[in-house]
Write a protein that holds these residues in place. Structure first.
Motif, PDB file in Angstrom:
ATOM      1  N   LEU A 245       0.838  -1.208   0.000  1.00  0.00           N
ATOM      2  CA  LEU A 245       0.000   0.000   0.000  1.00  0.00           C
ATOM      3  C   LEU A 245       0.870   1.254   0.000  1.00  0.00           C
ATOM      4  CD1 LEU A 245      -2.765  -1.051   2.562  1.00  0.00           C
ATOM      5  CD2 LEU A 245      -3.016  -0.825   0.090  1.00  0.00           C
ATOM      6  N   HIS A 248       2.371   1.570  -3.667  1.00  0.00           N
ATOM      7  CA  HIS A 248       1.464   1.894  -4.765  1.00  0.00           C
ATOM      8  C   HIS A 248       0.740   3.225  -4.565  1.00  0.00           C
ATOM      9  CE1 HIS A 248       1.965  -1.812  -6.974  1.00  0.00           C
ATOM     10  NE2 HIS A 248       1.723  -2.541  -5.894  1.00  0.00           N
ATOM     11  N   PHE A 249       0.538   3.637  -3.311  1.00  0.00           N
ATOM     12  CA  PHE A 249      -0.256   4.845  -3.056  1.00  0.00           C
ATOM     13  C   PHE A 249       0.548   5.952  -2.382  1.00  0.00           C
ATOM     14  CE2 PHE A 249      -3.248   1.271  -3.101  1.00  0.00           C
ATOM     15  CZ  PHE A 249      -4.130   1.692  -4.089  1.00  0.00           C
ATOM     16  N   SER A 250       1.874   5.795  -2.332  1.00  0.00           N
ATOM     17  CA  SER A 250       2.769   6.814  -1.766  1.00  0.00           C
ATOM     18  C   SER A 250       2.377   7.183  -0.333  1.00  0.00           C
ATOM     19  CB  SER A 250       2.780   8.065  -2.655  1.00  0.00           C
ATOM     20  OG  SER A 250       3.239   7.756  -3.954  1.00  0.00           O
TER      21      SER A 250
END
Length: 289
Positions: A245, A248-250
């Motif tokens: 997470l 992928h979502f910084s």
């Protein structure tokens, strides 16, 4: 799709692999300690000890910068000092051990934040408080893995006294000379694993990987072996999912890992097979029928 989402980050980037290995070491070392903390109703003691290591780590940072050895030794010294002082106060005054531990950990937390904020930068403070699991180097991994190995050997050696102290500490004190060894040795293991988790997740997050999976495991298993297996497996999976997470979502990696463990706890609370909200509801409907 599966390769790009789940495997590619760990295969292509060394820092992700090191972070995953760090999460595995914490799952094998810290989470079993968390299982015994929850069985002994000492979960908040773990949280207090996590805060107690802060001033020692901060002093180590001021002396040697971001030195693994200095911050580790400082954290261990501070954690053990708080544990010993809380025990002395509880045994020589009318104060209970939980109250004295809370007092010392609050003092330690404030002192640690003060030391870092007055002599360092905001970035340094964030590093100490929240850790940098994606920046783990080989030395930090060796330290965490070494603590996990020592913890597993120690738990295997003192498994029966620790288990008996969870059930009836008074009986253990009356029949075995190993009661003090089990009690204080367990506190040492707690401090060691919190210091190991500190380098990855910081002082404010390290207790999360220790307690949340262990508490969630109570809804899936009744025996201690099951608790240890489910808790450690869940801790590792939460670490891996949190890292994905974060990638992928910084997102900040430490909070992502702990929030993933928090989601697992809430799901276990609702859907687990032992003493959960759903089992209570099904039991009440069965009685009504």
């Amino acid at each position: 799709m599966i390769y790009d989402t789940l495997l590619s980050p760990f295969i292509e980037f060394g820092f992700m692999r090191r972070a995953l290995i760090g999460c595995l070491a914490l799952a094998l070392g810290a989470t079993p300690v968390g299982v015994f903390l929850t069985l002994r109703r000492m979960s908040l003691t773990g949280d207090a000890m996590a805060h107690a290591i802060l001033p020692g780590a901060a002093i180590g940072y001021l002396i040697a910068g971001l030195s693994l050895g200095a911050m580790t030794l400082g954290g261990i010294a501070a954690g053990l000092a708080v544990a010993i002082l809380a025990g002395i106060v509880a045994r020589t005054t009318i104060a209970r051990e939980d109250a004295s531990l809370a007092a010392f950990y609050l003092i330690s937390l404030a002192l640690g934040v003060l030391i870092v904020s007055t002599r360092g930068s905001n970035v340094d403070l964030l590093h100490v408080l929240f850790g940098t699991v994606l920046a783990l180097d080989n030395d930090a991994i060796y330290l965490t893995a070494g603590i996990a190995t020592f913890t597993l050997f120690a738990l295997a050696l003192f498994y029966r006294p620790l288990l008996m102290e969870c059930v009836d500490p008074g009986f253990l004190r009356s029949v075995s000379p190993f009661s003090p060894v089990a009690h204080y040795g367990f506190l040492v293991l707690t401090v060691l694993n919190l210091v190991g988790g500190f380098h990855a997740l910081g002082t404010l997050m390290s207790v999360g990987i220790m307690i949340l999976p262990a508490a969630a495991a109570r809804f899936w298993a009744r025996d201690v072996v099951g608790l240890l297996a489910i808790g450690s497996t869940a801790a590792f999976l939460c670490g891996a999912i949190g890292l994905l997470l974060s990638y992928h979502f910084s997102l900040p990696s430490g909070p992502a890992i702990i929030l993933t463990a928090g989601v697992f706890y809430v799901l276990s609370l609702c859907l687990g097979i032992h003493s959960t909200a759903m089992t209570k509801l099904r039991a009440s409907r069965h009685l009504e029928a």
